[in-house]
Enzyme design. Structure first.
Site, PDB file in Angstrom:
ATOM      1  N   SER A 102      -4.494  -1.884   2.010  1.00 43.61           N
ATOM      2  CA  SER A 102      -2.932  -1.587   2.585  1.00 43.61           C
ATOM      3  C   SER A 102      -1.960  -1.092   1.810  1.00 43.61           C
ATOM      4  O   SER A 102      -1.290  -1.634   1.064  1.00 43.61           O
ATOM      5  CB  SER A 102      -2.634  -3.345   3.043  1.00 43.61           C
ATOM      6  OG  SER A 102      -3.611  -3.410   3.969  1.00 43.61           O
ATOM      7  N   GLU A 120      -3.971  -5.134   6.609  1.00 40.74           N
ATOM      8  CA  GLU A 120      -4.444  -6.503   6.662  1.00 40.74           C
ATOM      9  C   GLU A 120      -3.863  -7.546   6.635  1.00 40.74           C
ATOM     10  O   GLU A 120      -4.717  -8.107   7.871  1.00 40.74           O
ATOM     11  CB  GLU A 120      -5.738  -6.377   5.405  1.00 40.74           C
ATOM     12  CG  GLU A 120      -6.567  -5.014   5.209  1.00 40.74           C
ATOM     13  CD  GLU A 120      -6.975  -4.781   3.810  1.00 40.74           C
ATOM     14  OE1 GLU A 120      -7.718  -5.113   3.531  1.00 40.74           O
ATOM     15  OE2 GLU A 120      -5.530  -4.192   2.922  1.00 40.74           O
TER      16      GLU A 120
END
Lengths: 323, 416
Positions: A88, A283
């Site tokens: 991420s 995520e």
């Protein structure tokens, strides 16, 4: 009989490679002699919206439209290393590198404009649509094309902060920043078939600051569906090292018909080290879905499942055992 | 701060129109003149010594070359942390799906036919599938001397004292499953030599610059002689972090001097890339009678299957996130990554932090239930806020809107 229940789950997620490993993104920003703005990065667009986010940041800083920016990406011969499209980290890391490069580029352009316009100071100079002008006397203006003889190119690097943990105690500061989520779900369990239907979801997602709410909502939809599959559907049926369910006729993933109505709430709390305050959410958006569903199943039928996926056969065998 | 114009707005994604209209170019959409086709031959056994005979397959008309480990010009390895994968297995296979050979032919049909004629003699070895068995000293070993490749330890405060003070202690064991990324676009790629003589690979990957390093090392080329490009990527979720077809393609082009293409079937895709680590999670959580968490002990055993991939990093992330987003003064966490002969596991969306909430968030509800406290209330009592310290001793100095997230859900779904 159909029984309904509600459940909740809260989670956190640390961004980046972590544990002291250098997490580096490099970006190049340039304006060429025709006044074109080119950005060179290697942030893979896996569908998360990396390209859109990066262009939005550049457009914001330079006062340009989305179509004014030429992004050169995903080619090792033309770009520097901006790290992986994972953890991420692209919005935070590459976003920071791009922002740094474009801000330096902008200050160089302003400096040049100051000289070109024979002004004593940078104060009040604005950039919009490839024109630099003085706010209080807009006739004092010059466009990029007339300002630049040779292209101006700026390379910048962003390195995230991370502290390696002690091997015996785990004490350290492995990741930064952390992103928080809380999802609530409502399920309906059919006690005759064992089928669990998720009928409603409320998803509150911390984002730092939203660069593009539409893309965030898309990520929440995708993350929720992946979490739903993880919790109650997806089964590889791996026996003695062999995956038996190796095609989509056997390996069931959620379709649009399995998705409930989702209410998505974007929670903003800008992070000072992040570009425009934005944290990564690719995520974090999957994490609370499955545990919230498990808690809702318990609320519905009073059975706790300690192993996922909670497929209909497992639900039935637990219900029958209770009887 | 000045008001923002474009940041914060619902700009339409720049890659959207081409994808919606079917104009985006994915790797399998690429056709080059004189292109050859590749087909990978994979292990059908979980653990075995192998002997490969390609003679018969080579006689099939239209076969240009069959690559095995003998044809690898550089290092016959790759891997994101440990170089424990072989480009082509030389002596041993460790899982079903390990690549053994690669047929290059003038059509996909011929490549497939020849692939079936490659003779592989397997001498099967004992195998281990349960990570708890694999941790034992007398277990058969997958690589090297031990199947335990990582042990994360977190020690904060004193868990025994914390449990002694607890009014309620909840002890449960949870199991998460191995799952598949199920991205829409199975692996595909095309390789060729450009006008500068560089080996070029167009494939869907999450990290072109790392692939460049791995391809160059396996081919024995300088980094600048390898070029990696991403056409459109049809989803990834962590499943495109390890090498799959990139080195095979690059090597095939280097040997034949021709463009080469590979498209995996869905079934092959299931065997080619990593999976999500299944984790056996033992949780012991203690709280006082108001629901304040006092102590937590967690044991995590992650099965990484036959290759390490990101196992160390995944099980580390699982350990760091095992507490959930809560302040707990006494914490003891042990997290292990273990080799077995199962399919290999690696990165997948959440990377260890997806598995642990299956345990930690159910623990919260069980404790709340035993104490007669509302599940939302127990999360608000213990939730991280600005200034909280994680189990690692890390101070959350800003941007910690967890309680706002919980309250948003409460107000919309749990208001009576």
């Amino acid at each position: 009989m159909k029984k309904r229940g509600k459940g909740i789950a809260a989670t956190f997620y640390g961004t980046g490679y972590g544990n002291g490993f250098p997490d580096v993104s490099k970006a190049v920003a340039e304006v060429d002699h025709d006044g074109n703005v080119n950005i060179y990065v290697c942030a893979t667009e896996v569908g998360q919206g990396a390209k859109t986010i990066i262009i939005q940041m550049v457009a914001e800083i330079l006062g340009l439209g989305m179509n004014d920016i030429h992004l050169i990406s995903e080619d090792t011969s033309q770009t520097l290393d901006t790290g992986t499209a994972a953890a991420s980290r692209q919005t935070y890391n590459t976003g920071n590198a791009v922002k740094k490069a474009v801000e330096v580029l902008k200050s160089k352009l302003l400096e040049k404009a100051k000289e070109h316009l024979k002004l004593p100071s940078l104060l009040g100079l604005e950039v919009k649509d490839k024109v630099i002008y003085l706010k209080t006397f807009p006739k004092k203006r010059v466009c990029f094309k007339d300002l630049i003889e040779e292209k101006i190119s700026v390379e910048e690097t962003f390195t995230a902060q991370t502290v390696q943990m002690d091997e015996e105690t785990g004490q350290g500061a492995p990741y930064w920043p952390y992103t928080f989520s809380c999802y609530g779900v409502e399920v309906e369990v059919d006690t005759e078939t064992g089928i669990i239907e998720v009928i409603k979801g409320v998803c509150a997602q911390d984002v730092g600051r939203a660069i593009n709410p539409e893309l965030i909502e898309g990520q929440i939809d995708g993350g929720f569906s992946m979490g739903l599959g993880y919790g109650i559907m997806e089964k590889l049926n791996c026996k003695d090292g062999e995956i038996k369910n190796n095609k989509f006729s056997k390996y069931l993933i959620p379709t649009a018909l399995d998705m409930p109505e989702l209410e998505k709430i974007i929670v903003e709390d800008p992070e000072s080290s992040a570009p425009f305050g934005a944290k990564g959410i690719g995520e974090p958006v999957i994490l609370p879905a499955a545990p919230a569903i498990l808690n809702a199943i318990y609320d519905a039928i009073g059975v706790r499942f300690y192993e996922i996926p909670v497929t209909p056969d497992k639900v039935l065998s637990e219900i029958n055992r209770e009887i | 701060m000045k008001p923002l114009n474009i940041v914060g707005s619902r700009v339409i994604r720049v890659d959207g129109k081409a994808k919606v209209k079917g104009e985006a170019i994915y790797p399998q959409d690429i056709y080059l003149d004189g292109m050859l086709y590749g087909k990978t031959i994979r292990s059908t056994k979980v653990h075995a010594m192998i002997e490969v005979d390609t003679k018969k397959a080579e006689t099939v008309e239209g076969v240009v070359k069959i690559l095995t480990y003998k044809d690898v010009t550089g290092e016959n390895h790759h891997g994101v942390v440990f170089k424990d994968h072989e480009v082509f297995c030389s002596k041993k296979v460790r899982r079903i799906g390990d690549p053994i050979a690669f047929v290059i032919a003038n059509s996909e049909r011929v490549a497939k036919k020849a692939a079936e004629m490659i003779e592989i003699k397997y001498k099967e070895l004992p195998a281990v599938f349960n990570p708890i068995d694999a941790m034992k000293e007398d277990s058969i070993k997958i690589h090297g001397d031990s199947n335990i490749i990582y042990h994360y330890k977190c020690r904060k405060g004193n868990v025994n004292e914390g449990f002694e003070k607890s009014h309620v202690i909840v002890e449960r064991e949870y199991k998460t499953s191995m799952v598949e990324h199920a991205f829409l676009q199975p692996e595909a790629g095309v390789s060729y030599i450009d006008e500068e003589g560089k080996i070029c690979v167009c494939a869907s990957t999450q990290y072109p610059h790392f692939d460049q390093i791995e391809v160059a090392e396996a081919l024995g080329l300088k980094l600048e002689n390898v070029k990696i490009m991403n056409p459109a990527v049809g989803g990834a979720f962590g499943g495109r972090e390890d090498i799959t077809l990139q080195i095979h393609l690059a090597l095939a082009t280097m040997v034949t001097k021709k463009p080469v293409k590979v498209v995996y079937t869905r079934e092959e895709s299931f065997h080619a890339h990593s999976k999500r680590h299944p984790i056996i999670m033992k949780y012991k959580t203690g709280a006082d009678k108001n629901g304040k968490l006092l102590s937590m002990e967690v044991n995590l055993i992650g099965d990484t299957g036959s290759y390490a991939s990101w196992a160390i990093n995944v099980m580390r992330k699982a350990g760091i996130h095992a507490t959930g987003p809560y302040e707990i003064p006494n914490v003891k966490i042990d997290s292990y990554a273990v080799y077995t002969n199962n399919p290999f596991c690696g990165a997948m969306r959440g990377f260890g932090a997806t598995q642990t909430p299956i345990g930690s968030e159910q623990q919260m509800d069980i404790i709340a239930n035993e104490l007669g406290i509302d599940p939302i209330q127990i999360r608000l009592i213990n939730g991280f806020k600005v200034g909280s310290e994680t189990s690692n001793g890390q101070v959350l100095s800003e941007s910690v809107p967890l309680k706002r997230c919980i309250e948003e859900v409460k107000n919309r779904m749990f208001k009576e």
